[in-house]
Design a protein around this motif. Structure first.
Motif, mmCIF file in Angstrom:
data_model
loop_
_atom_site.group_PDB
_atom_site.id
_atom_site.type_symbol
_atom_site.label_atom_id
_atom_site.label_comp_id
_atom_site.label_asym_id
_atom_site.label_seq_id
_atom_site.Cartn_x
_atom_site.Cartn_y
_atom_site.Cartn_z
ATOM 1 N N ARG A 1 42.203 51.833 34.016
ATOM 2 C CA ARG A 1 41.779 50.579 33.357
ATOM 3 C C ARG A 1 42.729 50.244 32.219
ATOM 4 N N ALA A 2 43.125 51.273 31.480
ATOM 5 C CA ALA A 2 44.042 51.052 30.360
ATOM 6 C C ALA A 2 45.408 50.572 30.864
ATOM 7 N N THR A 3 45.752 50.977 32.085
ATOM 8 C CA THR A 3 47.033 50.534 32.654
ATOM 9 C C THR A 3 46.949 49.109 33.179
ATOM 10 N N ILE A 4 45.865 48.801 33.900
ATOM 11 C CA ILE A 4 45.848 47.490 34.570
ATOM 12 C C ILE A 4 45.330 46.365 33.689
ATOM 13 N N THR A 5 44.503 46.680 32.711
ATOM 14 C CA THR A 5 43.944 45.600 31.888
ATOM 15 C C THR A 5 45.054 44.768 31.227
ATOM 16 N N PRO A 6 46.090 45.391 30.660
ATOM 17 C CA PRO A 6 47.170 44.569 30.099
ATOM 18 C C PRO A 6 47.876 43.711 31.157
ATOM 19 N N LEU A 7 47.905 44.215 32.400
ATOM 20 C CA LEU A 7 48.540 43.411 33.455
ATOM 21 C C LEU A 7 47.706 42.168 33.758
ATOM 22 N N PHE A 8 46.386 42.328 33.778
ATOM 23 C CA PHE A 8 45.501 41.185 34.060
ATOM 24 C C PHE A 8 45.393 40.245 32.861
ATOM 25 N N ASP A 9 45.762 40.752 31.686
ATOM 26 C CA ASP A 9 45.665 39.916 30.480
ATOM 27 C C ASP A 9 46.616 38.714 30.624
ATOM 28 N N GLY A 10 46.052 37.545 30.791
ATOM 29 C CA GLY A 10 46.863 36.333 30.929
ATOM 30 C C GLY A 10 47.514 36.165 32.290
ATOM 31 N N SER A 11 47.130 37.015 33.267
ATOM 32 C CA SER A 11 47.833 36.975 34.557
ATOM 33 C C SER A 11 47.567 35.689 35.345
ATOM 34 N N MET A 12 46.500 34.969 34.983
ATOM 35 C CA MET A 12 46.210 33.723 35.723
ATOM 36 C C MET A 12 46.615 32.484 34.928
ATOM 37 N N LYS B 1 31.825 43.584 42.670
ATOM 38 C CA LYS B 1 32.755 42.767 41.879
ATOM 39 C C LYS B 1 34.180 43.003 42.339
ATOM 40 N N THR B 2 34.864 41.962 42.758
ATOM 41 C CA THR B 2 36.255 42.137 43.146
ATOM 42 C C THR B 2 37.136 41.117 42.420
ATOM 43 N N VAL B 3 38.203 41.607 41.820
ATOM 44 C CA VAL B 3 39.103 40.778 41.018
ATOM 45 C C VAL B 3 40.492 40.841 41.623
ATOM 46 N N HIS B 4 41.081 39.686 41.840
ATOM 47 C CA HIS B 4 42.410 39.641 42.461
ATOM 48 C C HIS B 4 43.312 38.670 41.711
ATOM 49 N N SER B 5 44.483 39.147 41.349
ATOM 50 C CA SER B 5 45.493 38.256 40.766
ATOM 51 C C SER B 5 46.836 38.573 41.394
ATOM 52 N N VAL B 6 47.570 37.516 41.746
ATOM 53 C CA VAL B 6 48.903 37.743 42.311
ATOM 54 C C VAL B 6 49.884 38.183 41.219
ATOM 55 N N GLY B 7 49.462 38.095 39.989
ATOM 56 C CA GLY B 7 50.302 38.614 38.900
ATOM 57 C C GLY B 7 51.519 37.748 38.614
ATOM 58 N N ALA B 8 51.320 36.441 38.703
ATOM 59 C CA ALA B 8 52.446 35.530 38.472
ATOM 60 C C ALA B 8 52.001 34.362 37.590
ATOM 61 N N PRO B 9 51.778 34.632 36.300
ATOM 62 C CA PRO B 9 51.346 33.549 35.415
ATOM 63 C C PRO B 9 52.404 32.458 35.332
ATOM 64 N N LEU B 10 51.940 31.226 35.117
ATOM 65 C CA LEU B 10 52.859 30.090 35.037
ATOM 66 C C LEU B 10 52.916 29.579 33.596
ATOM 67 N N ALA B 11 54.106 29.580 33.034
ATOM 68 C CA ALA B 11 54.281 28.987 31.701
ATOM 69 C C ALA B 11 54.181 27.464 31.831
ATOM 70 N N PRO B 12 53.870 26.769 30.742
ATOM 71 C CA PRO B 12 53.781 25.301 30.817
ATOM 72 C C PRO B 12 55.071 24.730 31.411
ATOM 73 N N GLY B 13 54.917 23.888 32.411
ATOM 74 C CA GLY B 13 56.081 23.239 33.006
ATOM 75 C C GLY B 13 56.827 24.088 34.025
ATOM 76 N N GLN B 14 56.484 25.370 34.123
ATOM 77 C CA GLN B 14 57.185 26.245 35.077
ATOM 78 C C GLN B 14 56.788 25.903 36.509
ATOM 79 N N ALA B 15 57.788 25.766 37.371
ATOM 80 C CA ALA B 15 57.499 25.444 38.775
ATOM 81 C C ALA B 15 56.989 26.691 39.480
ATOM 82 N N ASP B 16 56.033 26.462 40.378
ATOM 83 C CA ASP B 16 55.474 27.587 41.141
ATOM 84 C C ASP B 16 56.406 27.895 42.313
ATOM 85 N N VAL B 17 56.242 29.070 42.892
ATOM 86 C CA VAL B 17 56.999 29.418 44.098
ATOM 87 C C VAL B 17 56.053 29.403 45.291
ATOM 88 N N ALA B 18 56.613 29.469 46.506
ATOM 89 C CA ALA B 18 55.797 29.355 47.713
ATOM 90 C C ALA B 18 54.824 30.532 47.833
#
Ligand code: GTP
Ligand code: SPV
Ligand code: MN
Length: 617
Positions: A119-130, A188-205
């Motif tokens: 949890r200590a490892t993944i929580t920072p990864l999920f922090d802001g991941s969406m 409970k299931t949580v899924h994030s592709v781990g690719a946050p988008l900055a303002p104006g950043q274009a998404d990828v396919a």
């Protein structure tokens, strides 16, 4: 209290309706959703209602964003092609963890992680991941909503591709929320592709992350998946919930969650039998699930192609449901000559992933037709011709399609109580040693057989294709607890069955090869010939030959009318070499020893008896 929607990040765009379902259980769900949103910081939240309109909008949007290619509706109505990132093409077993409190509960076949540490490892990864993305809340039911063998889950995800896939693979919708509101337990299931988008950043396919974690918490019934958008890594209802978490629930409640197809076989006399079969990934479950018998008078109805939940009934039989609602099937090798039922199932309303695109806007993959088209766009989006010297479709390319679309689906495939099992098959991809079919002498011997399944690795998971590995019960990557305890659980379930009503157990192998490297058995529709023998065994209509490893068919009892398998091949298909089997027995001992005393004594006794029989053979 009525739900008025989440208070957290205000929606920049509004989709669908916020759920108005009322009930105590909704409070806990809303709080959890708020908690996940506070961590992952999505731009907006979308409660998925499972409606047709919502699904259509999600698909349209993915096309607009370049994440899906709409196929030519003339050939493939309502169908789409997704191309994944080339690094995200299969389950990543090395990144899959069972985070049980005690390491021994995960066992030596799983990657274990201490819950607090991971949890200590993944929580920072999920922090802001969406960040910059929509967080979808997907309530789903495995099995018919409210059914006695069914279970509920909720997946939050930042992948619209995952949402549309879950919509096909499970039952999604507001009726599930009503169950939750009424107090039904849910996973409970949580899924994030781990690719946050900055303002104006274009998404990828295909957004994803090089760092991947697929983490299961069996004690708190949670799954956290990060970094991958593909298959079992992202559709958490499937392998993560319906196998890894459900196997733990089943251990505690006295039932089985299995990597099995489920079929009804109807013989020429109109008698119906139900068979469940466990084969490792990409070893023939979908194909057997959609079998078209080549022997006259036989019929097969499809009930499920990948997962079965199985429970002892009060009648002393085992009852099984398919908890899924769709097929996530391997495309390559699926064609008119191998699996025409699948080809017909895929007429439309299908999401294809990593197959090739034809110039006319339809799809193609190796094995769909005998001859490849003259030109294609390959799964990575590059021009392709038959001279390219590489596959046009990825070997683990897949189709996602509703079960109801299968032309031979059983009318009652979603019956809440399921079907009673007559036989259980274990199989694998074995070029040598394992005969076409062999029958276990009793339940314990059958469990021994299941515990010994080995199979050559396939493209369904990362790793070296072709390498032989142990895959007990085809559950190596999917058992959520100590595999030795799981063997014990199988023995215990057997004790709840009436001895004359327990399913008979068989081992099969469609993949035995000659010294020249060709398959000795035609397979596919001709596997009905093996099923025919199995059913005549159940009915006591044919005898069998005792061998050191189990009961083999008398040669004359296998119906080979209309096919031409040379006698030499048949001999080889059923050859049992005691020396080679003694070597297998040594490997079994080595494998059992890795469990440090946890393998149940009856299985050690089976091993000793097997060696005794082999030494005398
Ligand atoms: P997962 O979805 O990964 O769990 O796979 P699965 O077990 O459903 O396997 P599937 O039926 O999709 O088959 C995988 C591959 O094995 C395909 O390329 C099939 O064409 C091939 N296959 C299936 N049945 C047979 C058979 O009887 N003989 C041979 N030679 N190949 C087969
Ligand atoms: C398998 O690998 O057994 C599959 C595909 O059925 S996945 O859903 O990706 O696990
Ligand atoms: Mn599978």
């Amino acid at each position: 209290p009525a739900i008025t929607g989440s208070t957290r990040p205000t929606a920049a765009r509004t989709y669908g309706e916020l759920p108005t379902v009322a009930g105590e259980g909704m409070t806990a769900l809303r709080e959890w959703v708020d908690e996940i949103a506070a961590l992952t910081k999505p731009a907006r939240i979308h409660w998925v209602d499972g409606s047709r309109a919502e699904n259509d909008a999600l698909l349209r949007e993915q096309v607009e964003e370049g994440k899906l290619i709409k196929l030519n509706p003339e050939w493939r109505p309502g169908s789409y092609l997704a191309r994944s990132h080339p690094s995200d093409v299969a389950r990543t077993e090395a990144r899959t963890f069972i985070a049980s409190e005690r390491e021994e509960d995960a066992g030596p076949t799983n990657n274990w992680a201490a819950p607090d540490e991971i949890r200590a490892t993944i929580t920072p990864l999920f922090d802001g991941s969406m960040t910059g993305r929509t967080m979808y809340v997907v309530p789903f039911s495995m099995g018919p909503v409210g059914g006695p063998l069914s279970h509920i889950g909720v997946q939050v995800t930042d992948s619209a591709y995952a949402v549309t896939s879950i919509g096909i693979m499970t039952r999604v919708g507001t009726d599930v929320l009503r169950e939750i509101a009424g107090g039904a337990p849910w996973v409970k299931t949580v899924h994030s592709v781990g690719a946050p988008l900055a303002p104006g950043q274009a998404d990828v396919a295909w957004p994803c992350n090089d760092e991947k974690y697929i983490v299961h918490f069996p004690e708190t019934l949670e799954v956290w998946s990060y970094g991958s958008g593909y298959g079992g890594n992202a559709i958490l209802a499937k392998k993560c919930f319906a196998l890894r978490i459900a196997s733990v629930i089943g251990r505690d409640e006295g039932w089985l969650a299995e990597h099995m197809l489920l079929i009804r076989v109807i013989d020429p006399a109109g008698r119906a039998y139900h068979i469940a079969a466990a084969f490792p990934s990409a070893c023939g479950k979908t194909n057997l699930a959609m079998l078209r018998p080549t022997i006259p008078g036989w019929r097969v109805e499809t009930l499920g192609d990948d997962i079965a939940w199985i429970r002892p009934g009060e009648d002393g039989r085992l009852w099984a449901i398919n908890p899924e609602a769709g097929f996530f099937g391997v495309a390559p090798g699926t064609g008119e000559s191998t699996n025409v039922t699948a080809v017909e199932t895929l007429w439309g309303n299908t999401i294809f992933t990593n197959v090739a695109l034809r110039p006319d806007g339809d799809v193609w993959w190796e094995g769909l037709t005998d001859e490849p088209p003259a030109e294609l766009t390959d799964w990575e989006g590059n021009p392709w011709t038959p001279a390219s010297g590489r596959p046009a479709a990825h070997p683990n390319s897949r189709f996602t399609v509703a079960a109801a679309q299968c032309p031979q689906i059983a009318d009652d495939w979603d019956a809440p109580q399921g079907v009673p099992l007559d036989a259980i098959l274990f199989g694998g991809r074995r070029a040598t040693n394992v005969p076409l079919v062999v029958e276990a002498t009793d339940w314990t011997h059958g469990v021994f057989m299941g515990s010994n399944v080995s199979s050559e690795r396939t493209a369904a998971a990362e790793g070296t294709v072709g390498e032989l590995r142990r895959d007990p019960f085809a559950m190596l990557p999917f058992c959520g607890y100590n595999m030795a305890d799981y063997f014990g659980h199988w023995l215990k379930v057997g004790q709840k069955l009436r001895f004359d009503r327990a399913p008979r157990v068989f081992q099969v192998n469609w993949f035995r090869k000659g010294t020249d490297g060709r398959f000795l058995w035609p397979g596919f529709g001709d596997n009905s010939r093996v099923i025919d023998w199995i059913i005549r065994r159940i009915e006591g209509e044919v005898g069998a030959v005792d061998s050191p490893i189990g009961r083999l068919p008398h040669p004359e009892d296998l119906d080979l009318d209309g096919i031409d398998v040379p006698q030499a091949d048949l001999d080889e298909l059923f050859a049992v070499d005691p020396q080679l089997w003694l070597q297998e027995a040594d490997l079994t001992e080595e494998f059992y020893r890795t469990f440090e005393g946890r393998v149940p004594a009856p299985l050690w006794a089976e091993l000793a008896a097997l060696r005794y029989r082999l030494q005398r053979a």
